[in-house]
Motif scaffolding. Structure first.
Motif, PDB file in Angstrom:
ATOM      1  N   ASP A 284       0.811  -1.021  -0.469  1.00  0.00           N
ATOM      2  CA  ASP A 284      -0.123   0.242   0.419  1.00  0.00           C
ATOM      3  C   ASP A 284       0.760   1.544   0.102  1.00  0.00           C
ATOM      4  O   ASP A 284       1.456   1.445   0.581  1.00  0.00           O
ATOM      5  CB  ASP A 284      -1.117   0.385   1.274  1.00  0.00           C
ATOM      6  CG  ASP A 284      -1.539  -1.145   1.172  1.00  0.00           C
ATOM      7  OD1 ASP A 284      -2.938  -0.831  -0.037  1.00  0.00           O
ATOM      8  OD2 ASP A 284      -2.495  -2.217   2.215  1.00  0.00           O
ATOM      9  N   ARG A 285       0.895   2.017  -1.435  1.00  0.00           N
ATOM     10  CA  ARG A 285       1.401   3.169  -0.960  1.00  0.00           C
ATOM     11  C   ARG A 285       0.385   4.671  -0.777  1.00  0.00           C
ATOM     12  O   ARG A 285       1.304   5.522  -0.790  1.00  0.00           O
ATOM     13  CB  ARG A 285       1.751   3.672  -2.579  1.00  0.00           C
ATOM     14  CG  ARG A 285       3.020   2.263  -2.861  1.00  0.00           C
ATOM     15  CD  ARG A 285       4.277   1.766  -1.911  1.00  0.00           C
ATOM     16  NE  ARG A 285       4.171   2.884  -1.731  1.00  0.00           N
ATOM     17  CZ  ARG A 285       5.313   2.382  -0.099  1.00  0.00           C
ATOM     18  NH1 ARG A 285       5.006   1.069   0.817  1.00  0.00           N
ATOM     19  NH2 ARG A 285       6.322   2.958   0.562  1.00  0.00           N
ATOM     20  N   GLY A 304     -14.644   1.413  -3.906  1.00  0.00           N
ATOM     21  CA  GLY A 304     -14.145  -0.149  -4.263  1.00  0.00           C
ATOM     22  C   GLY A 304     -13.219  -0.485  -4.063  1.00  0.00           C
ATOM     23  O   GLY A 304     -12.427  -1.184  -3.697  1.00  0.00           O
ATOM     24  N   GLY A 305     -12.529  -0.293  -2.425  1.00  0.00           N
ATOM     25  CA  GLY A 305     -11.672  -0.611  -2.037  1.00  0.00           C
ATOM     26  C   GLY A 305     -10.360   0.435  -1.596  1.00  0.00           C
ATOM     27  O   GLY A 305      -9.262  -0.589  -1.098  1.00  0.00           O
ATOM     28  N   MET A 306     -10.563   1.654  -1.674  1.00  0.00           N
ATOM     29  CA  MET A 306      -9.271   2.298  -1.534  1.00  0.00           C
ATOM     30  C   MET A 306      -9.219   2.590  -0.183  1.00  0.00           C
ATOM     31  O   MET A 306      -9.620   2.242   1.160  1.00  0.00           O
ATOM     32  CB  MET A 306      -9.295   3.230  -1.656  1.00  0.00           C
ATOM     33  CG  MET A 306      -9.166   4.071  -3.091  1.00  0.00           C
ATOM     34  SD  MET A 306      -9.539   5.187  -4.315  1.00  0.00           S
ATOM     35  CE  MET A 306      -7.361   6.399  -3.191  1.00  0.00           C
ATOM     36  N   LEU A 307      -8.276   1.928   0.549  1.00  0.00           N
ATOM     37  CA  LEU A 307      -6.903   2.175   2.441  1.00  0.00           C
ATOM     38  C   LEU A 307      -7.355   3.448   2.936  1.00  0.00           C
ATOM     39  O   LEU A 307      -7.654   4.562   2.376  1.00  0.00           O
ATOM     40  CB  LEU A 307      -5.776   1.650   1.845  1.00  0.00           C
ATOM     41  CG  LEU A 307      -5.367   1.670   3.781  1.00  0.00           C
ATOM     42  CD1 LEU A 307      -6.077   0.698   4.315  1.00  0.00           C
ATOM     43  CD2 LEU A 307      -4.006   1.135   3.353  1.00  0.00           C
ATOM     44  N   CYS A 308      -8.439   3.491   3.087  1.00  0.00           N
ATOM     45  CA  CYS A 308      -8.701   4.973   4.244  1.00  0.00           C
ATOM     46  C   CYS A 308      -8.806   4.238   6.140  1.00  0.00           C
ATOM     47  O   CYS A 308      -9.536   3.047   5.980  1.00  0.00           O
ATOM     48  CB  CYS A 308     -10.216   5.426   3.727  1.00  0.00           C
ATOM     49  SG  CYS A 308     -11.334   6.389   4.529  1.00  0.00           S
ATOM     50  N   GLU A 326       4.290   6.534   7.950  1.00  0.00           N
ATOM     51  CA  GLU A 326       5.490   7.130   7.628  1.00  0.00           C
ATOM     52  C   GLU A 326       6.012   6.239   5.594  1.00  0.00           C
ATOM     53  O   GLU A 326       6.142   7.182   5.251  1.00  0.00           O
ATOM     54  CB  GLU A 326       7.306   6.779   7.988  1.00  0.00           C
ATOM     55  CG  GLU A 326       7.013   7.484   9.497  1.00  0.00           C
ATOM     56  CD  GLU A 326       7.247   9.156   9.213  1.00  0.00           C
ATOM     57  OE1 GLU A 326       7.735   9.535   7.362  1.00  0.00           O
ATOM     58  OE2 GLU A 326       6.732   9.999  10.122  1.00  0.00           O
ATOM     59  N   ASP A 327       5.458   5.067   5.684  1.00  0.00           N
ATOM     60  CA  ASP A 327       5.767   4.691   4.482  1.00  0.00           C
ATOM     61  C   ASP A 327       4.623   5.045   3.461  1.00  0.00           C
ATOM     62  O   ASP A 327       4.997   4.431   2.046  1.00  0.00           O
ATOM     63  CB  ASP A 327       6.086   3.109   4.483  1.00  0.00           C
ATOM     64  CG  ASP A 327       7.611   2.894   4.992  1.00  0.00           C
ATOM     65  OD1 ASP A 327       8.198   3.814   5.088  1.00  0.00           O
ATOM     66  OD2 ASP A 327       7.852   1.955   5.782  1.00  0.00           O
ATOM     67  N   ARG A 476       5.573  -2.634 -10.773  1.00  0.00           N
ATOM     68  CA  ARG A 476       4.833  -2.651  -9.369  1.00  0.00           C
ATOM     69  C   ARG A 476       3.780  -0.925 -10.328  1.00  0.00           C
ATOM     70  O   ARG A 476       3.043  -1.143  -9.334  1.00  0.00           O
ATOM     71  CB  ARG A 476       5.216  -3.001  -9.163  1.00  0.00           C
ATOM     72  CG  ARG A 476       5.858  -4.173  -7.928  1.00  0.00           C
ATOM     73  CD  ARG A 476       6.373  -4.279  -6.515  1.00  0.00           C
ATOM     74  NE  ARG A 476       7.463  -3.204  -6.704  1.00  0.00           N
ATOM     75  CZ  ARG A 476       8.455  -3.141  -6.030  1.00  0.00           C
ATOM     76  NH1 ARG A 476       9.299  -4.025  -6.675  1.00  0.00           N
ATOM     77  NH2 ARG A 476       9.487  -2.135  -6.161  1.00  0.00           N
ATOM     78  N   THR A 477       4.834  -0.627 -10.346  1.00  0.00           N
ATOM     79  CA  THR A 477       3.601   0.772 -10.813  1.00  0.00           C
ATOM     80  C   THR A 477       2.942   0.834 -11.627  1.00  0.00           C
ATOM     81  O   THR A 477       2.005   1.488 -12.359  1.00  0.00           O
ATOM     82  CB  THR A 477       4.510   2.657 -10.975  1.00  0.00           C
ATOM     83  OG1 THR A 477       5.742   2.615  -9.874  1.00  0.00           O
ATOM     84  CG2 THR A 477       3.621   3.614 -10.634  1.00  0.00           C
ATOM     85  N   LYS A 478       2.784  -0.136 -12.353  1.00  0.00           N
ATOM     86  CA  LYS A 478       2.315   0.560 -13.935  1.00  0.00           C
ATOM     87  C   LYS A 478       1.702  -0.613 -13.915  1.00  0.00           C
ATOM     88  O   LYS A 478       0.382  -0.035 -15.401  1.00  0.00           O
ATOM     89  CB  LYS A 478       3.561  -0.309 -15.079  1.00  0.00           C
ATOM     90  CG  LYS A 478       3.219   0.064 -16.732  1.00  0.00           C
ATOM     91  CD  LYS A 478       4.157  -0.595 -17.583  1.00  0.00           C
ATOM     92  CE  LYS A 478       4.215  -2.210 -17.236  1.00  0.00           C
ATOM     93  NZ  LYS A 478       3.011  -2.976 -18.211  1.00  0.00           N
ATOM     94  N   ASP A 479       0.360  -0.466 -12.990  1.00  0.00           N
ATOM     95  CA  ASP A 479      -0.486  -1.528 -13.144  1.00  0.00           C
ATOM     96  C   ASP A 479      -1.949  -0.219 -13.699  1.00  0.00           C
ATOM     97  O   ASP A 479      -3.125  -0.545 -13.588  1.00  0.00           O
ATOM     98  CB  ASP A 479      -0.666  -2.189 -11.819  1.00  0.00           C
ATOM     99  CG  ASP A 479      -0.537  -1.961 -10.877  1.00  0.00           C
ATOM    100  OD1 ASP A 479      -0.949  -2.104  -9.585  1.00  0.00           O
ATOM    101  OD2 ASP A 479      -0.695  -0.262 -11.268  1.00  0.00           O
TER     102      ASP A 479
END
Length: 648
Positions: A284-285, A304-308, A326-327, A476-479
């Motif tokens: 998770d970024r 639809g599932g964004m981390l909150c 932090e990350d 990993r970013t290109k999705d």
């Protein structure tokens, strides 16, 4: 995420509802096994928090929805009754603008009864502690230990186990609580359904409630409650959470209880975790922060599932939370508008460069109540801002959905190179991007983007050992990136090309569409039509721009369209009238960006590039002089945007 609204059931007016202080024969065993106090009055007043009047069922008719002037009048009456200074004193756990304007307070009375009950509870705990210590088994010792998993950015390993006693009240409530989907008793189902409607979470899908480990609790007096757990790391539903917030209906009022309880004003026994943190993974970024559990549920459900996550101390800055954030590369803060100053405090601590404040009048739970989940997605899209070209944020006010941006510039000036980095800046932040390159092969587009992403000349021999590493990171970013091949559009009509783009936007939930460029699109559609006149080609361009405009308006993506200009001379200045085609292109555009080339005053053999903003419908700030310079680094195909007005 699609959801089905719950079917209404017959129920008397809320004002006539009273809590039942008895167990009816045949009721389920879904009750607390033992009341902490034999006195019903003590049981009703247990816990910390505020009490709120019970609202009417929300109605779909316009007459039942409170208007702004009626809200203001009700709030003024509330201030006269309670003496509140402003809306900041309203409890966001129990209140939103849709209802709950008759706030009341019985804090002192509840505290007095709580102290009496707490002394009795501590006496019982001491007796239990003596029994437990005498047994001394590993099984009992584990009962009072909990693995504390520290968040990203902390020096302590994720799997480090730290022993400390769990709050016994949390243990008891959580053991007696049950998944809302597992309630079988009809009367219990009715109680919890009415409580969910009162809190505004009746439209939240059961999958979302289960994902957040939401449970229901019914005490021995048939008073239902919703339990919001808090965690410090990955955890299962059966494991006791570290912290717990309980929203209970007492009679016709709502009461909030926080565990562990407060020892002194403003001082917690220990950090009680974060609501939703059990879902965080190393992949998770980005994360969305809210001040309230209901808002977190609304955002997660609508997106639809964004981390909150919901902050444990509401809008007030809690320094114990900071190491857990932090990350994350991107942090969105969706606070109530009246708490914007607290959101800015958080951005100061978390590094403002990676934080975005969502300035929206409505809270997410209010949008869900009003059946407007799409507005939540649009609000998050509006919060996106450029990182590499942060200067553009001062003029264009960030990246907004439903807009059309036209980019033009002379031949060979670097429009494609710029638009590749422009798009890469956004999709690495999570903006789902569709890149349609009609002028350059898609393999070359990906190569340029990867070099721009790494910021290293990976195409040179001395950097070959690093290629695999950066390929993996970029992969990993290109999705979030889709590139449509030129062959997919060859010999197709303008309508067919627009339909293909529309289908990709719908199926991939695309937020940004890049088309490079307009003249090549028309050229592909007329590949075997050599006798087309100039006006016929112009009409095709106009039709395609109109179709793009409808895609942006109907489905919400931001569309960036590269267009060649009429002029070709190197040093000639371009204006709005110099965009190739008819005037419709510039009329439909919300933003018009122009890359201008100027001969260097010192070294006449060199050229400098400047970015002009000739149309800016939303931000309204134009740049029609050499004040935004694009400094190009050939080794990495990247640009640095310098604003000379900021240096003065």
């Amino acid at each position: 995420m699609a959801y089905q609204p719950l079917r209404r059931y017959d129920e008397p007016e809320y004002g006539s509802l009273t809590s039942r202080h008895h167990l009816s024969p045949g009721r389920s065993t879904f009750r607390r096994r033992q009341s902490l106090s034999p006195n019903p009055q003590l049981q009703q007043t247990q816990g910390k928090g505020r009490i709120v009047g019970f609202p009417d069922f929300p109605s779909t008719s316009e007459d039942d929805n409170p208007r702004s002037d009626e809200d203001a009048l009700a709030l003024e009456e509330l201030r006269q009754v309670k003496g509140t200074a402003d809306m900041e004193e309203l409890d966001s756990d129990l209140y939103d603008r849709v209802s709950y304007l008759n706030l009341m307070s019985r804090q002192e009375e509840r505290n007095r009864f709580r102290r009496i009950e707490e002394s009795e509870r501590l006496r019982r705990l001491q007796e239990n502690a003596e029994k437990i210590s005498s047994r001394g088994t590993r099984e009992v010792r584990e009962e009072f230990e909990e693995p504390e998993r520290f968040g990203p950015g902390t020096s302590r390993p994720v799997n480090t186990v730290v022993s400390f006693p769990l709050d016994p009240t949390i243990r008891q409530i959580w053991a007696d609580a049950i998944d809302l989907n597992e309630i079988r008793n009809v009367e219990d189902q009715a109680e919890f359904r009415s409580l969910k409607i009162q809190l505004g979470i009746d439209r939240i899908t059961s999958e979302t409630l289960t994902r957040y480990h939401i449970k229901g609790h019914m005490d021995s007096y048939d008073q239902p409650a919703i339990c919001y757990p808090r965690y410090r790391g990955p955890s299962g539903r059966t494991r006791t959470p570290i912290g717990l917030k309980v929203i209970r209906r007492v009679g016709d009022k709502l009461e909030k209880e926080n565990y562990p309880e407060v020892e002194e004003k403003g001082k917690l026994i220990r950090f009680s975790g974060i609501f939703g943190y059990h879902m965080v993974t190393p992949a998770d970024r980005r994360v969305i922060l809210t001040t309230n559990e209901r808002d977190s549920l609304a955002v997660y459900d609508a997106t639809g599932g964004m981390l909150c996550l919901a902050l444990p101390n509401a809008e007030r800055v809690d320094h114990a939370v900071l190491p857990y954030l932090e990350d994350f590369d991107t942090v969105y803060l969706w606070f109530p508008l009246i708490h914007e100053k607290y959101a800015k405090d958080y951005t100061t601590y978390l590094n403002a460069a990676r934080c975005f404040i969502i300035n929206k009048k409505e809270r997410p739970i209010e949008l869900i109540r009003e059946d407007r989940p799409r507005d939540i997605n649009w609000a998050l899209k509006e919060a996106v801002r450029w990182k590499r070209f942060d200067v553009l944020n001062n003029y264009l006010r960030g990246f907004r959905p439903k807009e059309l941006t036209v980019l033009t510039g002379g031949t060979g000036i670097g429009k494609t190179t710029f638009v590749c980095e422009y798009a890469m800046d956004l999709f690495t932040q999570g903006v789902r991007t569709l890149f349609c390159s009609f002028e350059m092969p898609e393999e070359k587009v990906l190569k340029w983007m990867m070099i721009q992403y790494a910021g290293l000349p990976l195409h040179r021999v001395d950097h070959h050992p690093s290629v695999e590493l950066w390929l993996d990171r970029f992969g990993r970013t290109k999705d979030e990136l889709i590139i449509m091949k030129t062959e997919e559009f060859r010999d197709k009509s303008i309508n067919a090309i627009a339909n293909s783009i529309r289908e990709q936007v719908i199926s991939g939930n695309i937020q940004h569409v890049v088309i490079d460029n307009l003249q090549f699109v028309v050229g592909l559609s007329t590949l075997h039509k050599e006798n087309l006149s100039f006006m016929e080609r112009v009409n095709l361009q106009d039709r395609f721009v109109g179709l793009l405009r409808s895609i942006a308006s109907d489905f919400g993506p931001h569309i960036t369209l590269v267009v060649h200009p009429r002029k070709s001379a190197v040093d000639e200045s371009l204006n709005v009238q110099d965009v190739a085609g008819s005037a419709r292109i510039t009329q439909e555009a919300d933003n018009l960006l122009v890359i201008q080339r100027r001969r260097d005053d010192v070294d006449k053999r060199k050229y400098r590039k400047f970015l002009y903003i000739l149309k800016n419908r939303y931000g309204r700030k134009l740049v029609e002089s050499d004040q935004l310079e694009l400094v190009f680094q050939p080794a990495t195909y990247t640009h640095t945007l310098v604003d000379y007005t900021q240096e003065k």
